[in-house]
Design a protein around this motif. Sequence first.
Motif, PDB file in Angstrom:
ATOM      1  N   ASP B 196      14.326 -36.547 -29.699  1.00  0.00           N
ATOM      2  CA  ASP B 196      15.293 -35.462 -29.685  1.00  0.00           C
ATOM      3  C   ASP B 196      16.571 -35.951 -28.995  1.00  0.00           C
ATOM      4  O   ASP B 196      16.619 -36.054 -27.768  1.00  0.00           O
ATOM      5  CB  ASP B 196      14.693 -34.257 -28.932  1.00  0.00           C
ATOM      6  CG  ASP B 196      15.627 -33.055 -28.933  1.00  0.00           C
ATOM      7  OD1 ASP B 196      16.783 -33.192 -29.394  1.00  0.00           O
ATOM      8  OD2 ASP B 196      15.195 -31.988 -28.489  1.00  0.00           O
ATOM      9  N   LEU B 216      23.309 -35.645 -35.624  1.00  0.00           N
ATOM     10  CA  LEU B 216      23.366 -35.411 -37.070  1.00  0.00           C
ATOM     11  C   LEU B 216      22.147 -35.991 -37.781  1.00  0.00           C
ATOM     12  O   LEU B 216      21.767 -35.530 -38.849  1.00  0.00           O
ATOM     13  CB  LEU B 216      24.660 -36.041 -37.623  1.00  0.00           C
ATOM     14  CG  LEU B 216      25.004 -35.830 -39.090  1.00  0.00           C
ATOM     15  CD1 LEU B 216      25.000 -34.355 -39.464  1.00  0.00           C
ATOM     16  CD2 LEU B 216      26.361 -36.444 -39.399  1.00  0.00           C
ATOM     17  N   ALA B 217      21.533 -37.000 -37.157  1.00  0.00           N
ATOM     18  CA  ALA B 217      20.366 -37.619 -37.802  1.00  0.00           C
ATOM     19  C   ALA B 217      19.092 -36.805 -37.583  1.00  0.00           C
ATOM     20  O   ALA B 217      18.094 -37.037 -38.257  1.00  0.00           O
ATOM     21  CB  ALA B 217      20.153 -39.026 -37.266  1.00  0.00           C
ATOM     22  N   GLU B 218      19.147 -35.865 -36.652  1.00  0.00           N
ATOM     23  CA  GLU B 218      17.932 -35.110 -36.332  1.00  0.00           C
ATOM     24  C   GLU B 218      17.349 -34.434 -37.565  1.00  0.00           C
ATOM     25  O   GLU B 218      16.173 -34.445 -37.805  1.00  0.00           O
ATOM     26  CB  GLU B 218      18.244 -34.011 -35.304  1.00  0.00           C
ATOM     27  CG  GLU B 218      18.751 -34.525 -33.992  1.00  0.00           C
ATOM     28  CD  GLU B 218      17.662 -35.166 -33.168  1.00  0.00           C
ATOM     29  OE1 GLU B 218      16.684 -34.480 -32.875  1.00  0.00           O
ATOM     30  OE2 GLU B 218      17.798 -36.349 -32.815  1.00  0.00           O
ATOM     31  N   ARG B 219      18.245 -33.837 -38.303  1.00  0.00           N
ATOM     32  CA  ARG B 219      17.805 -33.067 -39.455  1.00  0.00           C
ATOM     33  C   ARG B 219      18.933 -33.150 -40.468  1.00  0.00           C
ATOM     34  O   ARG B 219      20.092 -32.989 -40.125  1.00  0.00           O
ATOM     35  CB  ARG B 219      17.570 -31.617 -39.021  1.00  0.00           C
ATOM     36  CG  ARG B 219      16.916 -30.765 -40.073  1.00  0.00           C
ATOM     37  CD  ARG B 219      16.320 -29.523 -39.453  1.00  0.00           C
ATOM     38  NE  ARG B 219      14.996 -29.808 -38.886  1.00  0.00           N
ATOM     39  CZ  ARG B 219      13.874 -29.833 -39.601  1.00  0.00           C
ATOM     40  NH1 ARG B 219      13.906 -29.627 -40.897  1.00  0.00           N
ATOM     41  NH2 ARG B 219      12.720 -30.078 -39.040  1.00  0.00           N
ATOM     42  N   PRO B 220      18.594 -33.404 -41.694  1.00  0.00           N
ATOM     43  CA  PRO B 220      19.651 -33.516 -42.695  1.00  0.00           C
ATOM     44  C   PRO B 220      20.466 -32.243 -42.792  1.00  0.00           C
ATOM     45  O   PRO B 220      19.915 -31.155 -42.687  1.00  0.00           O
ATOM     46  CB  PRO B 220      18.893 -33.770 -43.994  1.00  0.00           C
ATOM     47  CG  PRO B 220      17.487 -33.452 -43.699  1.00  0.00           C
ATOM     48  CD  PRO B 220      17.276 -33.602 -42.236  1.00  0.00           C
ATOM     49  N   PRO B 221      21.777 -32.382 -42.934  1.00  0.00           N
ATOM     50  CA  PRO B 221      22.591 -31.178 -42.998  1.00  0.00           C
ATOM     51  C   PRO B 221      22.211 -30.350 -44.214  1.00  0.00           C
ATOM     52  O   PRO B 221      22.116 -30.859 -45.321  1.00  0.00           O
ATOM     53  CB  PRO B 221      24.019 -31.713 -43.130  1.00  0.00           C
ATOM     54  CG  PRO B 221      23.885 -33.140 -43.507  1.00  0.00           C
ATOM     55  CD  PRO B 221      22.550 -33.605 -43.083  1.00  0.00           C
TER      56      PRO B 221
END
Lengths: 217, 371
Positions: B196, B216-221
């Motif tokens: 995280d 931004l890499a955590e979850r695709p926009p």
Amino acid sequence: MPLLDLQDEELFAEISRKRAAGEDVRAEVGELVRRWRQPAAAVIRKIQKSYMRGSPDDEGDIFQEAVAKFIAKGLDQFRGQSIENPGTAAAPMAFFLRIVKHVAIDRYRRQREHLAPDRGDEEREEEPHEVERGVHAARRREEQGEASELYWAAFHRLEQEHPNEAKAWDLYRHQDVEDHNECARILGITVANSYKRVSRAQAYLRAYLLELMDAQR
Amino acid sequence: MSTPDFEALAKKLAGAKHTRERSAVAGEILGAAGALIRGGQQAADGPLKGLSRDDVEGWLSVVDAEALKADLQRGAEAAFEAVLAESESEAKEFQAWALEALHGRDTLEAALVGLAAWEAATGSLGEAGKRLRERLAEKLARVDAQGAALSRRLVGINAARRAARDRLAPQYRERAWWFSSRAECDDLAALWKSTDAGKASAHCPACARDRDNAKLAERPPGACATEDELWKLDSDEMPTARRRLLEKHARACPECALALQAVAVPLFDAPETPSSPELGRPTSAPPEVVASRPEFKVLRFRGPNARLVVEPAGGQRLLAAALKVGSASASIAGQSVGSALECDLKGVAGKRGTLRVELPGGRSVDVDVDI
């Protein structure tokens, strides 16, 4: 040969030749788009129907904008290849009509976005004016678009440089298989490996994103 | 720092038979002298004075700065892998490779410091030598331009980098970015491994910025499709993963659903019945649309020529279709008819089946259909 006697493809080839030679192509482009006016209007009406908005008056604006885009970018982007039938030549008209279609889509999308209430955004209450709302929406759309493009550029690089990690990430994040047992089963790897690949994919994506952001500055 | 054996180097230079060999030894002497100076020690003039202008210019003509670029990239990759390594021994191996890859750039830096000392001790380069040095400086500037990006990955060997940096006299540290840039940013190494990014700590503004940007890499926009993306979708140039996500997003976003529907609008008026002569053969009733997707629609023809026809939407291409009926293990393969695909329904009408349509880019779409 008079322009009127040339087929679309011949006229387009003449435009390409003259552009390469730095010559004026306004007459040829004018003749081409004159021929395409009716089919363009038909495409615009279909999009209007799809969005249930617009009027015959819009047609002229959309057509002009499409012509401008066709001249500014389309003449260079047109690759002469058919998408429907790869390996065969595409008609320049189809390419132009696609530009028309997208100009129309963009126009009516923006209209809807501009008029739609946005209950989730409290800032809107402080920006009652339509112009401000429009600016706000445009800025937000631009930011979202940039973030999305960055993310997908980073993911594309991951696919190129670390395809195994990219596959795991695609399953885990994009396809919502957020269970490593299931990921492992689909990929034919151990559960430990699934964890490892997703973790590595995330690290690489972060690094790529930061590098892409650097490159944009 | 161990004192270089200048005497041995001088002998080596004297014994060199070819110009190329002399150039290489000249580089070694410059590097050894420069290393002493960078370490804060005084380098004796003697060994440098033993180098002629031809020796030095010969060295300048063979230095390969371009090769350093690949070395540095390899070093950064190894340092990154050291962070991601699963075991201590694996990490140590990567760390060693990474440090070794930085050696070339550091050695060249030492040689350039040695060159400055040589000029101070013996006089300047000739015109040709000056041009060579300028060209080398330009190439090196291009190599060093990637420093900021590479340093982020080099944080994986920060302990070793700090040690190497601290062996340099203070005035030489900043320029040695391969040892000094982000050398204190161990938080960044933690970020690479963190699940995280938001929880990662940041010891400096650069780390905080990187941490925030990396989120931004955590979850695709799940962002709505941009204008450019819709064009790519229509041109069949959208990455498969993005297309799939957009389709999913569109299920919850009416605006994008509408946009996808609009993109699928054909450019040319298609007849209600399939356009090719084969598809237009007489049937007892007009076809019904039994499924509609952004990429295609499925038409059902009843009567003696009962069949399903998969018609591509504008700009789309269909690779194959197969209809699986009930629990049957075999499928009815779709036959190409123009740009459409056709599945014969003889003997299976009235049942329910699943039609799988293969699309470019390795995608396939399943639709349930009443036959």
